[in-house]
Design an enzyme around this catalytic site. Sequence first.
Site, PDB file in Angstrom:
ATOM      1  N   ARG A  64       0.809  -1.217   0.000  1.00 25.09           N
ATOM      2  CA  ARG A  64       0.000   0.000   0.000  1.00 25.09           C
ATOM      3  C   ARG A  64       0.842   1.267   0.000  1.00 25.09           C
ATOM      4  O   ARG A  64       0.685   2.132  -0.851  1.00 25.09           O
ATOM      5  CB  ARG A  64      -0.828   0.085   1.286  1.00 25.09           C
ATOM      6  N   THR A  65       1.708   1.372   0.988  1.00 25.76           N
ATOM      7  CA  THR A  65       2.479   2.604   1.125  1.00 25.76           C
ATOM      8  C   THR A  65       3.401   2.795  -0.070  1.00 25.76           C
ATOM      9  O   THR A  65       3.537   3.891  -0.604  1.00 25.76           O
ATOM     10  CB  THR A  65       3.283   2.575   2.437  1.00 25.76           C
ATOM     11  N   LYS A  92      21.923  -9.614   2.224  1.00 20.89           N
ATOM     12  CA  LYS A  92      23.221 -10.270   2.323  1.00 20.89           C
ATOM     13  C   LYS A  92      24.068  -9.635   3.421  1.00 20.89           C
ATOM     14  O   LYS A  92      25.273  -9.803   3.460  1.00 20.89           O
ATOM     15  CB  LYS A  92      23.949 -10.210   0.983  1.00 20.89           C
ATOM     16  N   ARG A 114      11.202   2.624   4.146  1.00 13.67           N
ATOM     17  CA  ARG A 114      10.482   1.839   5.151  1.00 13.67           C
ATOM     18  C   ARG A 114      11.494   0.888   5.763  1.00 13.67           C
ATOM     19  O   ARG A 114      12.227   0.221   5.044  1.00 13.67           O
ATOM     20  CB  ARG A 114       9.358   1.062   4.452  1.00 13.67           C
ATOM     21  N   HIS A 142       5.247   7.072  11.235  1.00 14.69           N
ATOM     22  CA  HIS A 142       4.845   6.864   9.847  1.00 14.69           C
ATOM     23  C   HIS A 142       4.147   8.165   9.449  1.00 14.69           C
ATOM     24  O   HIS A 142       2.921   8.230   9.348  1.00 14.69           O
ATOM     25  CB  HIS A 142       3.912   5.651   9.767  1.00 14.69           C
TER      26      HIS A 142
END
Lengths: 324, 434
Positions: A64-65, A92, A114, A142
Amino acid sequence: MSDGRPAANLGKDLVGLEPLSGDQILTILDTAEPFKEISERQIKKVPVLRGQTIVNLFFEPSTRTRISFEFAEKRLSADTVNVSATGSSVEKGETLVDTARNLEAMRIDMVVMRHGAAGAAQFLGDRISSNVINAGDGQHEHPTQALLDLLTLRDEFGGLDDLRVCIVGDILHSRVARSNIWGLLRVGADVAVCGPQTLIPRGLEELGVKVFPHIETAIEWCEALYVLRLQLERMNAGFVPSLQEYNRVYGVTSERLDRSDDEIPILHPGPMNRGVEIDSDVADGPHSLILPQVTNGVAVRMAVLYLLSGGEPEKADAAKEGEA
Amino acid sequence: MRPTLIRGGRLLDPSRSLDEAGDLLIEDGKIASVGGRITGPDGAEEVDASDLVVAPAFIDLHVHFREPGEEHKETIRTGAAAAAAGGFAEVWAMPNTDPPVDNPAAVGFVRAEGERARRSRVEPIGAASREQAGEQMTEVGELVSAGAVGISDDGRPIENSRLMRRLLEYTQAFGIPVIQHAEDTELSGHGVMNEGVVSTALGLEGIPNASEAAMVARDLLLAELTGGHLHVCHVSTRQSVELIRRAKEEGVPVTAEVTPHHLALTEEAVRDYRTEAKMHPPLRTEEDRAAVREGLAEGVLDLIATDHAPHHYEEKEREFDDAPFGIVGLETALGVGVESLVRTGVLTLSELVDRMACAPARAMDLPGGTLRRGAPADVVLFDPNESWTVDPSSFESKAANTPFAGDELTGRVHRTIVDGRTRYRAEPDDRDAN
Ligand SMILES: [Zn+2]
């Protein structure tokens, strides 16, 4: 600066709403207004960020974001690159410091990130010259989610000052709750939270937030209800005994809402657990603002991108016509 | 060994309530004469101590030197050098190395490396449980024979109540303390800082005060039950101070330490996700800081210990959740003490020296920590008024992880003498420059 009004001056990064003033937040919302209309057009594109490169760096999955940011970036004509943690050097074992160094070397204009760790956005912002927009960092903030929520509430009520908003659910683990609390407090709204005490973080009263242990009294008090997702893992970690019991005690049901004299608009950041924190007839009901939230998400993110790129708030209207 | 005559200093020895100008003579590694004008024997090295305090050198009961296993963070050699630079004659090294110091050979290794370093004396603390796994008691008698001065599982608590009881009983025959990092790890969860309004704002998992205090309460009951010597590490909460106060009033055999950082800082230092302020136990609230300061002033908390915990730069340069716990403390201890305790009126300078030198000796029944004639010549010379800026790149320690970097502190060590030998000397031009 064209006239006497100061530009929003958000600084280089948008890490959270806590460091912002009410005026800065309202400027973002005002700037979002003209961008709303672009999404209604046939050709949903303006050349505001033409030639700018934006990296969407997602260390946690979030369809969504990420899609909302991508729409916002493309509608402003930016060049975008999506990097997700899966299969990248991140998995990694590349550290966030290495990531920052690489981004800096690539001369990216903006980074939307994010990340699972609180403070990650600030960490990156402190180490690179690009603008950093926090798309969620651990349980910290957020900010664009809260901005779209504020915009949705302002659309609904016409203003935010003294508006009584209650956030229900897992406040402890929620970056959405934190950003909304800061945002609402900054613009002068009254904020309360409601949920099991195990999911209410300590010290909220010191910030000026009311705490309701019972959903019934919260509904009596509030003008708008913000419902948070309750994740299954909270039950496994012993914060609540079962999702069924959570629904019985804290679930937002039409039966509970009907007892209120007023019609209470409902917001939810999604994705919803229907039948846990919210019943379907409420989520899909006439007072649900959940779809307007999604629409506003793109406009607010366009506004943030525009302002951080140096755009002046009062010229947003002209910019959207391609005159910037 | 050449005699040393320290001339014209301010002799400050809280163990004898001494605070007067005078000379001090060291012969054969012992304090030979104290006070007044002393005529030195032929060939004595004369040290000008005018404007300096001459005091018993400090003793730190809680350091981590990382060797064996994590030599990139610190070695016994660099740790001992940092200790000498901080004015310490003696440090007690925690056993949570890799592998842990849970056998006599490892104890012997730490002691031998310490001697080879020729800086501060490094005294090994043995592990309380095998592999520090918290289950089976180590061979305490063997560890003591090899030179261990106490036992601890620090880095983690001894959580098993029955093991803790047995340790408090068994150690009594050997005259050593059980040194406890008091924490209920279930209550701490994955916490990374103090639980409260700051952790709420930062979105970080918190560690409540009860996590420490609950374990302190249990340990005090076990010390009362057994009569064994309990030493509580790095007390950080108001509740722990209260529990220890009550236990001492009832005659429970307990001693306790507090770190310079818990005396100087609060959880506010963590804001902006400063990993240099991340440690166990976490920095607490203003209320807790006031309580540990008061506890130290009243003697409820006996002494200051640094919990010197070096980490490599890159390990701290990361997300707060993932950064290791711990900060270095040896080379800032005096400056932080003067700055945050003496200049604020919490302690007099004499009391600060007591808590850093005499009280550790009293708590552990050590011969040092005094300028009494015949005592080991562990002496520190420092300027209590000299201000300096903390520059971690100039540390003797390998590590630089300190929240005090860039701070201006007052009180600077000029010379550290251990068993009669000068083991640290500030650059001579340091003094002339001022
Ligand atoms: Zn410890």
